[in-house]
Design an enzyme around this catalytic site. Structure first.
Site, PDB file in Angstrom:
ATOM      1  N   ARG A  17       0.840  -1.202   0.000  1.00 17.86           N
ATOM      2  CA  ARG A  17       0.000   0.000   0.000  1.00 17.86           C
ATOM      3  C   ARG A  17       0.877   1.256   0.000  1.00 17.86           C
ATOM      4  O   ARG A  17       0.917   1.999  -0.968  1.00 17.86           O
ATOM      5  CB  ARG A  17      -0.949  -0.005   1.212  1.00 17.86           C
ATOM      6  CG  ARG A  17      -2.105   1.011   1.097  1.00 17.86           C
ATOM      7  CD  ARG A  17      -1.720   2.437   1.419  1.00 17.86           C
ATOM      8  NE  ARG A  17      -1.219   2.599   2.783  1.00 17.86           N
ATOM      9  CZ  ARG A  17      -0.724   3.737   3.244  1.00 17.86           C
ATOM     10  NH1 ARG A  17      -0.651   4.807   2.453  1.00 17.86           N
ATOM     11  NH2 ARG A  17      -0.261   3.818   4.481  1.00 17.86           N
ATOM     12  N   ASP A  18       1.608   1.465   1.080  1.00 16.18           N
ATOM     13  CA  ASP A  18       2.406   2.679   1.227  1.00 16.18           C
ATOM     14  C   ASP A  18       3.492   2.761   0.165  1.00 16.18           C
ATOM     15  O   ASP A  18       3.869   3.852  -0.279  1.00 16.18           O
ATOM     16  CB  ASP A  18       3.037   2.703   2.622  1.00 16.18           C
ATOM     17  CG  ASP A  18       3.476   4.088   3.060  1.00 16.18           C
ATOM     18  OD1 ASP A  18       3.621   4.964   2.203  1.00 16.18           O
ATOM     19  OD2 ASP A  18       3.686   4.291   4.267  1.00 16.18           O
ATOM     20  N   HIS A 208       6.037   3.919  13.241  1.00 14.60           N
ATOM     21  CA  HIS A 208       6.078   3.978  11.774  1.00 14.60           C
ATOM     22  C   HIS A 208       7.105   5.044  11.386  1.00 14.60           C
ATOM     23  O   HIS A 208       6.861   6.241  11.537  1.00 14.60           O
ATOM     24  CB  HIS A 208       4.690   4.346  11.237  1.00 14.60           C
ATOM     25  CG  HIS A 208       4.616   4.450   9.743  1.00 14.60           C
ATOM     26  ND1 HIS A 208       3.940   3.544   8.963  1.00 14.60           N
ATOM     27  CD2 HIS A 208       5.113   5.377   8.881  1.00 14.60           C
ATOM     28  CE1 HIS A 208       4.022   3.896   7.694  1.00 14.60           C
ATOM     29  NE2 HIS A 208       4.740   5.014   7.619  1.00 14.60           N
ATOM     30  N   HIS A 210      10.046   6.686   8.611  1.00 13.56           N
ATOM     31  CA  HIS A 210      10.603   6.824   7.266  1.00 13.56           C
ATOM     32  C   HIS A 210      12.098   7.087   7.402  1.00 13.56           C
ATOM     33  O   HIS A 210      12.558   7.599   8.421  1.00 13.56           O
ATOM     34  CB  HIS A 210       9.910   7.950   6.508  1.00 13.56           C
ATOM     35  CG  HIS A 210       8.540   7.587   6.035  1.00 13.56           C
ATOM     36  ND1 HIS A 210       8.118   7.768   4.738  1.00 13.56           N
ATOM     37  CD2 HIS A 210       7.482   7.040   6.694  1.00 13.56           C
ATOM     38  CE1 HIS A 210       6.858   7.349   4.609  1.00 13.56           C
ATOM     39  NE2 HIS A 210       6.457   6.911   5.789  1.00 13.56           N
ATOM     40  N   CYS A 241       5.833  10.078   0.826  1.00 12.60           N
ATOM     41  CA  CYS A 241       4.628  10.888   1.046  1.00 12.60           C
ATOM     42  C   CYS A 241       4.626  12.014   0.017  1.00 12.60           C
ATOM     43  O   CYS A 241       5.579  12.794  -0.041  1.00 12.60           O
ATOM     44  CB  CYS A 241       4.611  11.474   2.462  1.00 12.60           C
ATOM     45  SG  CYS A 241       3.215  12.577   2.776  1.00 12.60           S
ATOM     46  N   ASN A 250       9.952   4.243   3.464  1.00  4.24           N
ATOM     47  CA  ASN A 250       9.830   3.758   4.831  1.00  4.24           C
ATOM     48  C   ASN A 250      11.116   3.052   5.269  1.00  4.24           C
ATOM     49  O   ASN A 250      11.984   2.735   4.461  1.00  4.24           O
ATOM     50  CB  ASN A 250       8.690   2.737   4.916  1.00  4.24           C
ATOM     51  CG  ASN A 250       7.329   3.370   4.698  1.00  4.24           C
ATOM     52  OD1 ASN A 250       6.634   3.742   5.629  1.00  4.24           O
ATOM     53  ND2 ASN A 250       6.935   3.484   3.433  1.00  4.24           N
TER      54      ASN A 250
END
Length: 324
Positions: A17-18, A208, A210, A241, A250
């Site tokens: 997804r990300d 979470h 990055h 992002c 990430n």
């Protein structure tokens, strides 16, 4: 090696997804399904498989229903999907997804740029989604820019605590504090996670991070120091992002797992399987990945000593100063 802690660490994979949402070219549905099936067999605790967002906004994830319908399910793995609004929630509930992940930013400016809503509007919408989904699926929430906003700078800890309290009041099962822009540092990470754990000792929190400024693994270690046991990561270090200028991917899953295993932590992840998938990832997405272990190999790998064809005589260097 004996594990430094008794609790197992939970690795939550977000690349499908990300990561995939940031790719310029859509990945065919059948290849996504094959990718997810291999991840399911790698021992990951949770896999974020897609997002139920508007296909116009993120066309690379327009096949959410087809992906969930086609993928294999491994017992013990939680399959989650990002849900941005009530429409997305209804779509998700019509599938076999285990969990929905809600999202908002701690920063007003980033929330407006990313979600086109104020934080108050987001909280109202998330509350509606949580009421709709409660009892049907697990519910998690990701609080973006918790460690800093590219437009506003560092976010006050009191604001983060207030937003966590509001999310907790909605009955959300798990909350992620997200370094969306890669601005966090280990001291800040340790402090903020210590604060939320002290106030909500029974709540499950996820870290979470990055790796935008190269501090992803260091920040993970800082979270470990205050007994955070759940970590999001993306295979190959994919992701980013679109509303974080200069943001890169990430924390890399295989790099994170390699570090944790080398330190003696238990994750349940089969690192050899992860590395096999990561090695083929550039062929799937069409470009190189920033992950390091897949290129360098495990730190436990040993190589044969290269043959010496002839003895090399050491050279003697006269270090005495010459004539002036």
């Amino acid at each position: 090696m004996t594990s430094p802690i008794h609790k197992r660490l939970h690795i939550q994979e977000v690349s499908a997804r990300d990561g995939f949402q940031m790719e310029a070219q859509p990945i065919p549905t059948e290849k996504k399904i094959a990718y997810l099936d291999r991840l399911s067999d790698a021992g990951l605790a949770k896999i974020e498989v897609t997002s139920f967002t508007s296909p116009k906004s993120i066309p690379t994830l327009a096949d959410a229903e087809s992906v969930i319908k086609g993928m294999l399910r491994v017992p013990g793995v939680i399959y989650t999907a990002l849900v941005p609004n009530l429409r997305g929630c209804e779509r998700a509930l019509a599938t076999s997804i285990d969990e929905i992940n809600l999202v908002m930013s701690a920063s007003e400016s980033h929330n407006l740029a990313n979600l086109r809503m104020t934080c108050s509007e987001s909280l109202e919408q998330l509350s509606s989604i949580a009421r709709r989904a409660r009892g049907a699926v697990q519910i998690s929430a990701s609080l973006s820019t918790a460690f800093g906003c590219p437009f506003e700078g560092e976010i006050d800890v009191a604001r983060i605590l207030d937003l966590v309290a509001r999310l907790d009041g909605m009955g959300i099962d798990q909350i992620s504090l997200c370094d969306t822009t890669g601005m966090a540092n280990p001291t800040q990470v340790e402090h903020l996670f210590a604060e939320v754990r002290a106030r909500w000792p029974k709540k499950e929190f996820t870290a979470h991070f990055h790796n935008t400024r190269g501090m992803g693994l260091a920040n993970a270690l800082a979270a470990l120091r205050v007994e955070i046991t759940r970590f999001d990561a993306a295979l190959g270090g994919l992701g980013g992002c679109p509303f974080a200028p200069g943001a890169t991917g990430n924390v890399c899953t295989e790099d994170l797992v390699h570090m944790l295993h080398a330190m003696g932590y238990e994750t349940g992840v089969h690192l050899d399987r992860l590395l096999s998938i990561a090695a083929e990832l550039p062929g799937l997405i069409g470009h190189e990945i920033p992950g390091q272990v897949v290129k360098a190999g495990l730190s436990t790998r040993r190589y044969p000593v290269p043959p010496v064809s002839e003895r090399i005589q050491p050279q003697t260097t006269n270090c005495a100063p010459g004539p002036q």
